[in-house]
Design a protein around this motif. Sequence first.
Motif, PDB file in Angstrom:
ATOM      1  N   LYS A 197      -4.172   5.064  -8.565  1.00  0.00           N
ATOM      2  CA  LYS A 197      -5.282   4.512  -9.351  1.00  0.00           C
ATOM      3  C   LYS A 197      -4.740   3.767 -10.565  1.00  0.00           C
ATOM      4  N   LYS A 198      -3.774   4.354 -11.243  1.00  0.00           N
ATOM      5  CA  LYS A 198      -3.184   3.729 -12.433  1.00  0.00           C
ATOM      6  C   LYS A 198      -2.395   2.474 -12.071  1.00  0.00           C
ATOM      7  N   SER A 199      -1.758   2.490 -10.914  1.00  0.00           N
ATOM      8  CA  SER A 199      -0.918   1.355 -10.493  1.00  0.00           C
ATOM      9  C   SER A 199      -1.688   0.302  -9.712  1.00  0.00           C
ATOM     10  N   TRP A 200      -2.976   0.513  -9.521  1.00  0.00           N
ATOM     11  CA  TRP A 200      -3.811  -0.432  -8.775  1.00  0.00           C
ATOM     12  C   TRP A 200      -3.235  -0.703  -7.380  1.00  0.00           C
ATOM     13  N   VAL A 201      -2.952   0.366  -6.667  1.00  0.00           N
ATOM     14  CA  VAL A 201      -2.439   0.227  -5.305  1.00  0.00           C
ATOM     15  C   VAL A 201      -3.319   1.064  -4.375  1.00  0.00           C
ATOM     16  N   ASP A 202      -3.716   0.473  -3.254  1.00  0.00           N
ATOM     17  CA  ASP A 202      -4.565   1.159  -2.279  1.00  0.00           C
ATOM     18  C   ASP A 202      -3.764   2.169  -1.464  1.00  0.00           C
ATOM     19  N   ILE A 203      -4.486   3.186  -1.002  1.00  0.00           N
ATOM     20  CA  ILE A 203      -3.879   4.214  -0.154  1.00  0.00           C
ATOM     21  C   ILE A 203      -4.462   4.126   1.250  1.00  0.00           C
ATOM     22  N   VAL A 204      -3.589   4.274   2.231  1.00  0.00           N
ATOM     23  CA  VAL A 204      -3.980   4.435   3.628  1.00  0.00           C
ATOM     24  C   VAL A 204      -3.599   5.864   4.015  1.00  0.00           C
ATOM     25  N   ALA A 205      -4.555   6.620   4.541  1.00  0.00           N
ATOM     26  CA  ALA A 205      -4.330   8.056   4.735  1.00  0.00           C
ATOM     27  C   ALA A 205      -4.272   8.455   6.203  1.00  0.00           C
ATOM     28  N   HIS A 206      -3.106   8.966   6.606  1.00  0.00           N
ATOM     29  CA  HIS A 206      -3.022   9.799   7.811  1.00  0.00           C
ATOM     30  C   HIS A 206      -3.360  11.205   7.319  1.00  0.00           C
ATOM     31  N   PHE A 244       0.832  -1.191   0.000  1.00  0.00           N
ATOM     32  CA  PHE A 244       0.000   0.000   0.000  1.00  0.00           C
ATOM     33  C   PHE A 244       0.873   1.250   0.000  1.00  0.00           C
ATOM     34  N   VAL A 245       0.243   2.378  -0.278  1.00  0.00           N
ATOM     35  CA  VAL A 245       0.873   3.687  -0.135  1.00  0.00           C
ATOM     36  C   VAL A 245       0.278   4.362   1.089  1.00  0.00           C
ATOM     37  N   PRO A 302      -8.275  20.052   2.942  1.00  0.00           N
ATOM     38  CA  PRO A 302      -9.459  19.856   3.790  1.00  0.00           C
ATOM     39  C   PRO A 302      -9.612  18.379   4.154  1.00  0.00           C
ATOM     40  N   TYR A 303     -10.174  18.114   5.325  1.00  0.00           N
ATOM     41  CA  TYR A 303     -10.378  16.724   5.743  1.00  0.00           C
ATOM     42  C   TYR A 303     -11.218  15.974   4.711  1.00  0.00           C
ATOM     43  N   SER A 304     -12.178  16.659   4.090  1.00  0.00           N
ATOM     44  CA  SER A 304     -13.057  16.032   3.097  1.00  0.00           C
ATOM     45  C   SER A 304     -12.286  15.525   1.883  1.00  0.00           C
ATOM     46  N   TYR A 305     -11.100  16.043   1.660  1.00  0.00           N
ATOM     47  CA  TYR A 305     -10.266  15.648   0.522  1.00  0.00           C
ATOM     48  C   TYR A 305      -9.879  14.175   0.592  1.00  0.00           C
ATOM     49  N   HIS A 306      -9.901  13.612   1.802  1.00  0.00           N
ATOM     50  CA  HIS A 306      -9.443  12.229   1.988  1.00  0.00           C
ATOM     51  C   HIS A 306     -10.499  11.191   1.624  1.00  0.00           C
ATOM     52  N   PHE A 307     -11.683  11.641   1.235  1.00  0.00           N
ATOM     53  CA  PHE A 307     -12.739  10.702   0.864  1.00  0.00           C
ATOM     54  C   PHE A 307     -12.687  10.471  -0.641  1.00  0.00           C
ATOM     55  N   ASP A 308     -11.806   9.570  -1.013  1.00  0.00           N
ATOM     56  CA  ASP A 308     -11.581   9.207  -2.412  1.00  0.00           C
ATOM     57  C   ASP A 308     -11.597   7.680  -2.489  1.00  0.00           C
ATOM     58  N   PRO A 309     -12.178   7.104  -3.531  1.00  0.00           N
ATOM     59  CA  PRO A 309     -12.255   5.638  -3.615  1.00  0.00           C
ATOM     60  C   PRO A 309     -10.906   4.923  -3.514  1.00  0.00           C
ATOM     61  N   GLN A 310      -9.820   5.627  -3.861  1.00  0.00           N
ATOM     62  CA  GLN A 310      -8.510   4.987  -3.783  1.00  0.00           C
ATOM     63  C   GLN A 310      -8.004   4.915  -2.349  1.00  0.00           C
ATOM     64  N   ILE A 311      -8.563   5.756  -1.468  1.00  0.00           N
ATOM     65  CA  ILE A 311      -8.172   5.756  -0.052  1.00  0.00           C
ATOM     66  C   ILE A 311      -9.097   4.793   0.688  1.00  0.00           C
ATOM     67  N   LYS A 312      -8.538   3.696   1.159  1.00  0.00           N
ATOM     68  CA  LYS A 312      -9.351   2.630   1.736  1.00  0.00           C
ATOM     69  C   LYS A 312      -9.591   2.805   3.232  1.00  0.00           C
ATOM     70  N   SER A 313      -8.733   3.541   3.912  1.00  0.00           N
ATOM     71  CA  SER A 313      -9.002   3.836   5.322  1.00  0.00           C
ATOM     72  C   SER A 313      -8.334   5.147   5.709  1.00  0.00           C
ATOM     73  N   ILE A 314      -8.989   5.853   6.628  1.00  0.00           N
ATOM     74  CA  ILE A 314      -8.478   7.106   7.175  1.00  0.00           C
ATOM     75  C   ILE A 314      -8.157   6.849   8.643  1.00  0.00           C
ATOM     76  N   GLU A 315      -6.944   7.212   9.049  1.00  0.00           N
ATOM     77  CA  GLU A 315      -6.416   6.820  10.351  1.00  0.00           C
ATOM     78  C   GLU A 315      -6.656   7.881  11.427  1.00  0.00           C
ATOM     79  N   HIS A 316      -6.755   7.408  12.673  1.00  0.00           N
ATOM     80  CA  HIS A 316      -6.685   8.225  13.881  1.00  0.00           C
ATOM     81  C   HIS A 316      -7.919   9.085  14.165  1.00  0.00           C
TER      82      HIS A 316
END
Length: 478
Positions: free
Chosen positions: A213-222, A193-194, A228-242
């Motif tokens: 998205k192009k590399s088919w790799v999921d993102i984990v977001a701190h 993951f990234v 903005p916090y709302s920016y982290h709601f993207d289908p490539q981001i599978k979980s938002i931490e903390h």
Amino acid sequence: MKLLKKILKIVFALIGVLIIAILIIIGVDAQRTKYLNIDHIENGDISSYLITHVNVVPMTQDTVLTDKMVYIKDGTIQTITENININGVEVIDAKNKYLMPGLIDMHVHVWDRYELGLYLSNGVTAVRNLWGMPMHLRIKEDVNNDEIISPMFFTTGPKLTGPEFIGDDNLNLKTPEEAKNKVISYKERGYDFVKTYYGLTPELFEAVLDQAKKSWVDIVAHPSQKVPYSYHFDPQIKSIEHTEEFVQQPLGYDLDTVKLKDVVDLYAQAEYSAHCPTLVVFNNIYQMLIDDNILESESMQYMSPLIKRVDSRAQFDRWHNTKLEDPSVTERIKNQHDFHLYIIKKLHEANVRIICGTDSGIGVTSPGFSIHQELKFYKEAGLSNFEVLKTATVNAAKTHSIMNNMGTIEAGKVANLILTDNNPLSSDLSALEHPSTVFVNGRKLDRKTLDSFEEKAKDRKNLLASGIRYAENLIIEK
């Protein structure tokens, strides 16, 4: 010229001695963790069993399937049934104990192989490591090649940050092209993951999202404070931490229930986004504030000596000094922790998928053991036992496609299982703390073996080896 040759000869000799010393230190540490090698585990090559007289907690629904047989073949669950005759496999009489999926910790920081045994001892049969380094690729390779007994091991690459310096453990990106190249590189090298981190600007963040998205790799977001916090709601981001980031970012340190509703609504509307709370690591700030002797506690004996020497001491000193300057900090931290519990309650009520993560391995948050406190916090927030257990089993397994083969007891799922004396759905969650047996990839570990993993990891002496591996990370990844 002769003098220069002599100097160079001495320099090369010293470099040679240093390299030999490093190899010896790393070699000694590798020898000390050989107890995790498959060929050092009693019956470690066996992954087929028939478990009888067992009460199954399948985690597909809030129920117990009483007095069942579970057939495991080559590390995979074949069937759960009333009665079956299987020849040529070891039969395990569970004596009416309870079998449930192994726990998954979705936010850990692994520093050495000793910690793999600590996770197993606590019933954790899969981990998502979120501080990727070259040593984690080697661990992953050995796990996937069935060379060591370990939780299933998944890891991000190094943390991606923006150009401002946040710490030497982060990868500072300066241009969108560099961001894209790093995502490509991490995927090619074997990181799963990234991880996006604090300090990513919108331009850099967009480049990471696009390439992921192009590399088919999921993102984990701190969450990054630069967007903005709302920016982290993207289908490539599978979980938002903390959960603490709710307070520190969209709420602006204001424990405001009205503002909170807007953030909870963001999660509820984005069905693809999971939230990973890591409540225990924030609560440990409070524990440091009320316990001046916490660094000498027994749980600290299981922490990496490198982390104890550097991070644990630094965190303790920071909060101790803050308390001296402002005694009200203890109450403020406790109030924020209590608000975190309220956030979890509201997320749960909004049907947001919560996945268990501890942030273990840093500060004073011990590997393996901390998951039990994390789960108890979810219970305190109002979740039922079944709902709590979902966070560390089926919910976690749904997060990434490469983890979908675990989390429940069903035919075709990997046999990552724990056997407990009491029913985890109706008893105290402490029933999970000392499972009598753990199965990982179908391999059986009894309590005696699990206790030996704890003993080997306790007060270990591998400070130099850990320092060398961290230095390797700085050289290779920077």
